[in-house]
Design an enzyme around this catalytic site. Sequence first.
Site, PDB file in Angstrom:
ATOM      1  CE1 TYR A  98       5.026  28.843  -5.055  1.00  0.00           C
ATOM      2  CE2 TYR A  98       3.022  28.960  -3.753  1.00  0.00           C
ATOM      3  CZ  TYR A  98       4.387  29.066  -3.857  1.00  0.00           C
ATOM      4  OH  TYR A  98       5.115  29.385  -2.733  1.00  0.00           O
ATOM      5  CG  ASP A 128       9.685  34.338   3.704  1.00  0.00           C
ATOM      6  OD1 ASP A 128       8.614  34.855   3.322  1.00  0.00           O
ATOM      7  OD2 ASP A 128       9.734  33.419   4.547  1.00  0.00           O
ATOM      8  CG  ASP A 150       7.205  31.830  -1.292  1.00  0.00           C
ATOM      9  OD1 ASP A 150       6.717  32.590  -0.443  1.00  0.00           O
ATOM     10  OD2 ASP A 150       7.483  30.629  -1.059  1.00  0.00           O
ATOM     11  CE  LYS A 158      20.309  28.905 -11.130  1.00  0.00           C
ATOM     12  NZ  LYS A 158      21.540  29.558 -10.643  1.00  0.00           N
TER      13      LYS A 158
HETATM   14  C1  IPM Z   1       3.506  33.438   1.079  1.00  0.00           C
HETATM   15  C2  IPM Z   1       3.469  32.102   1.736  1.00  0.00           C
HETATM   16  C3  IPM Z   1       2.626  31.126   0.935  1.00  0.00           C
HETATM   17  C4  IPM Z   1       3.142  31.073  -0.464  1.00  0.00           C
HETATM   18  C5  IPM Z   1       2.572  29.750   1.566  1.00  0.00           C
HETATM   19  C6  IPM Z   1       1.834  29.777   2.879  1.00  0.00           C
HETATM   20  C7  IPM Z   1       2.029  28.716   0.640  1.00  0.00           C
HETATM   21  O1  IPM Z   1       4.753  31.628   1.916  1.00  0.00           O
HETATM   22  O2  IPM Z   1       2.440  34.056   0.895  1.00  0.00           O
HETATM   23  O3  IPM Z   1       4.583  33.907   0.746  1.00  0.00           O
HETATM   24  O4  IPM Z   1       4.204  30.541  -0.728  1.00  0.00           O
HETATM   25  O5  IPM Z   1       2.448  31.569  -1.351  1.00  0.00           O
HETATM   26 MG    MG Z   2       6.238  33.022   1.428  1.00  0.00          MG
END
Ligand code: IPM
Ligand code: MG
Length: 356
Positions: free
Chosen positions: A138, A250, A246, A189
Amino acid sequence: MRRYRIASIPADGIGQEVIPAGLQVLHALAERSGDFVLDVEDLPWGSDYYRAHGRMMPEDGLDTLKRFDAIFFGAVGDPELPDDITLWGLRLRICQGFDQYANIRPTRVLPGLTSPLREVAPGDIDWVIVRENSEGEYAGHGGRAHRGHPEEIATETAIFTRAGVTRIMRTAFEIAARRPRRLLTVVTKSNAQKHGMVLWDEIAAEVAREFPTVTWEKELVDAMAARMVRHPRSIDTVVATNLHADILSDLAGAVAGSLGVAPTANLDPSRRHPSMFEPIHGSAFDITGMGIANPVATFWTAAMMLEHLGEDAAARRLITAVEQVCADGVLTRDLGGNATTAEVTAAVIAATRGAN
Ligand code: IPM
Ligand code: MG
């Protein structure tokens, strides 16, 4: 009386609904405790602010935020505006401007929630994912050339610095050391990505020497994804890069039964800048304005904020209240119930009054 200055930024979508709910609960907790107060200032930044002013937050927004002890953040994202404007103009600007390099994402199956994993019951999953939040994939490093031509090229370079990896590794080991299992999984990785990821592994081994009480292990990110589903009880604290964490977070939210309850803290562990606390779910335009957004992620996030401020007793009281309300089946629609945001909020406030 302890006083904390809180900047509230509900921003977009259901952020406008869950942040006021969170503030109600926080004020109720402060009142019950009787020995701290929260001075909250509401900052109307976000996509509507952009439509009126051409920017997501004022130019000197970070100077304004500097004066606060913590930032309570809703969600950012708008169907009419590109993420490049909304996300980078507000949330990432705060995260990067304040060097909030540690993103902490706890996951548990709360009572009353059902994991899609057949054999997982409440209590079986208790993870903390520590996400590197300042660099990696990022970092925004890269660019495009030959735009629109057949030879068009785009590069997206992940940046891993010794300083950046060392500090997130230390934060992760510190968190693991404070938890009962004292177990840290370092995710990379490094079999395929042989520079940055190998640096991660090397630094993990170096930092591990400072934490002899923590058991640590390495796992490749693809294997980690499978392990989270196949052997969820074998996991405790996890540290991973910005992108890997990230994705894993999820998956974590999904195996815990809902992303709607997942909280996060963007911390500057050095405390030079205020840290920022937000629900992970995002702005959810499909249900905005309907009064049915799940406020649980925001309550959990509020508990993390209280803990960061040193109000541990209030944080525990809030978590206990949320667990009780979920166990009682007062759930919003995303969790299979039919309670409104206001009903869940009222139930949690009532439970905090009852809880010791
Ligand atoms: C999160 C989200 C964000 C990220 C997106 C909205 C850019 O997916 O907070 O996990 O990847 O940081
Ligand atoms: Mg996310």
